[in-house]
Design a protein around this motif. Structure first.
Motif, short mmCIF file in Angstrom:
data_model
loop_
_atom_site.label_atom_id
_atom_site.label_comp_id
_atom_site.label_asym_id
_atom_site.label_seq_id
_atom_site.Cartn_x
_atom_site.Cartn_y
_atom_site.Cartn_z
N VAL A 1 0.84 -1.20 0.00
CA VAL A 1 0.00 0.00 0.00
C VAL A 1 0.87 1.25 0.00
O VAL A 1 0.62 2.21 -0.74
CB VAL A 1 -0.95 -0.01 1.21
CG1 VAL A 1 -1.74 1.30 1.29
CG2 VAL A 1 -1.90 -1.19 1.14
N VAL A 2 1.91 1.25 0.83
CA VAL A 2 2.82 2.40 0.89
C VAL A 2 3.56 2.55 -0.43
O VAL A 2 3.69 3.67 -0.96
CB VAL A 2 3.81 2.25 2.05
CG1 VAL A 2 4.82 3.40 2.06
CG2 VAL A 2 3.07 2.20 3.38
N ASP A 3 4.04 1.44 -0.98
CA ASP A 3 4.78 1.50 -2.25
C ASP A 3 3.89 2.05 -3.37
O ASP A 3 4.34 2.85 -4.20
CB ASP A 3 5.29 0.11 -2.63
CG ASP A 3 6.39 -0.38 -1.70
OD1 ASP A 3 6.97 0.46 -0.98
OD2 ASP A 3 6.65 -1.60 -1.69
N SER A 4 2.63 1.63 -3.39
CA SER A 4 1.71 2.10 -4.42
C SER A 4 1.51 3.61 -4.31
O SER A 4 1.50 4.32 -5.32
CB SER A 4 0.36 1.38 -4.30
OG SER A 4 -0.58 1.91 -5.20
N ALA A 5 1.35 4.11 -3.09
CA ALA A 5 1.17 5.55 -2.89
C ALA A 5 2.42 6.32 -3.35
O ALA A 5 2.31 7.36 -4.02
CB ALA A 5 0.88 5.85 -1.42
N ARG A 6 3.59 5.81 -3.02
CA ARG A 6 4.82 6.47 -3.44
C ARG A 6 4.96 6.47 -4.95
O ARG A 6 5.37 7.47 -5.55
CB ARG A 6 6.02 5.77 -2.81
CG ARG A 6 6.20 6.08 -1.31
CD ARG A 6 7.27 5.21 -0.70
NE ARG A 6 7.59 5.63 0.67
CZ ARG A 6 8.22 4.85 1.55
NH1 ARG A 6 8.57 3.62 1.20
NH2 ARG A 6 8.47 5.31 2.77
N GLU A 7 4.61 5.36 -5.59
CA GLU A 7 4.69 5.27 -7.04
C GLU A 7 3.75 6.28 -7.71
O GLU A 7 4.01 6.73 -8.83
CB GLU A 7 4.34 3.86 -7.49
CG GLU A 7 5.41 2.83 -7.15
CD GLU A 7 4.93 1.41 -7.37
OE1 GLU A 7 3.77 1.24 -7.82
OE2 GLU A 7 5.71 0.48 -7.09
N ARG A 8 2.68 6.65 -7.02
CA ARG A 8 1.71 7.60 -7.56
C ARG A 8 2.01 9.03 -7.14
O ARG A 8 1.20 9.93 -7.33
CB ARG A 8 0.30 7.19 -7.14
CG ARG A 8 -0.11 5.82 -7.66
CD ARG A 8 -1.49 5.41 -7.20
NE ARG A 8 -2.51 6.20 -7.84
CZ ARG A 8 -3.79 6.22 -7.46
NH1 ARG A 8 -4.19 5.49 -6.44
NH2 ARG A 8 -4.67 6.96 -8.10
N GLY A 9 3.21 9.25 -6.56
CA GLY A 9 3.68 10.60 -6.29
C GLY A 9 3.42 11.15 -4.91
O GLY A 9 3.62 12.35 -4.67
N VAL A 10 2.98 10.30 -3.97
CA VAL A 10 2.75 10.76 -2.60
C VAL A 10 4.07 10.70 -1.84
O VAL A 10 4.69 9.63 -1.73
CB VAL A 10 1.68 9.90 -1.89
CG1 VAL A 10 1.44 10.42 -0.48
CG2 VAL A 10 0.37 9.91 -2.68
N SER A 11 4.52 11.84 -1.33
CA SER A 11 5.81 11.90 -0.64
C SER A 11 5.68 11.37 0.79
O SER A 11 4.59 11.21 1.34
CB SER A 11 6.31 13.34 -0.60
OG SER A 11 5.51 14.13 0.28
#
Length: 251
Positions: free
Chosen positions: A132-142
């Protein structure tokens, strides 16, 4: 009638008066939520300080408002849903965008990613997995924004839960209620529902997954509503997030 008394300028002591003045400065008025919270100056001061600090963070005012609306909807707080629906409308959100926000979706890809991980945090009580964290980071969430998401969940959960206890009278235009199901569409049995990358559901064990089997589904307003069991909360996914729905034959 409010369960807790509403503190007014006529009944407030010096400390309460200072706090209500600060509420007036921040919001332009003193909503009943804050008037009830003023029964404990410590609680109201802590809430205002955290709210003020988070306004200085990385997340934009629009995303902060979307987070507040999502959290209120997930926590079943009709008071805060009404308040933040009104504020979102004043910020230019359409009724469709407000409904999508309550379902953790947004047209803006970054806002959508923020709302998605916020809902995951809410429903898992913070116990999200690395994917879940990796997906958010991949979508540009810092990482800073991830931290602020948790902060906004805490801030808005405080106001939501306080409303559940205090039950202040609603002093905003009412929004669609959060309690119960207002759906009239027909439920159908699906043997499988699969989502696209970046979207997730909670299975019967409360685990975050990309696909679920043997569930009930219904389509309403461009959203797929999913019940993994009779006792589970209805989960909502926008149409672009759905990769596959396989229906069972009707008999």
């Amino acid at each position: 009638m409010s369960r807790l008394p509403l503190v007014s300028t006529e009944t407030a002591d010096a400390e309460q008066t200072d706090l209500l003045t600060e509420v007036q400065r921040q919001l332009g008025r003193v909503p009943n939520l804050y008037a009830a919270m003023a029964n404990s100056p410590a609680t109201l001061r802590g809430y205002l300080n955290m709210r003020d600090a988070l306004t200085r963070g990385k997340l934009s005012a629009r995303v902060r408002e979307q987070l507040a609306l999502l959290v209120a909807s997930e926590n079943g707080c009709d008071y805060c849903v009404a308040a933040h629906s009104m504020r979102a409308g004043r910020m230019g959100f359409t009724e469709e965008a407000i409904a999508a926000t309550r379902a953790a979706h947004a047209e803006d890809p970054h806002a959508d990613a923020v709302l998605q991980i916020a809902r995951e945090v809410l429903r898992s009580h913070g116990r999200i997995d690395d994917r879940v964290v990796d997906s958010a980071r991949e979508r540009g969430v810092s990482d800073a924004e991830l931290s602020e998401v948790v902060g906004h969940i805490a801030l808005n959960t405080l106001s939501n839960y306080f409303n559940h206890v205090a039950q202040p009278e609603l002093d905003f235009p009412p929004a669609a209620p959060t309690k119960g199901s207002t759906m009239t569409a027909k439920w159908r049995r699906a043997s499988k529902v699969a989502l696209v990358d970046g979207y997730a559901l909670l299975d019967r064990n409360g685990q975050s997954v990309h696909a679920v089997d043997d569930v009930e589904v219904s389509i309403e307003g461009g959203f797929l509503h999913i019940k993994v069991s009779d006792t589970a909360e209805v989960q909502v996914v926008s149409a672009p997030g759905v990769a596959l729905v396989t229906y069972r034959p009707e008999v």
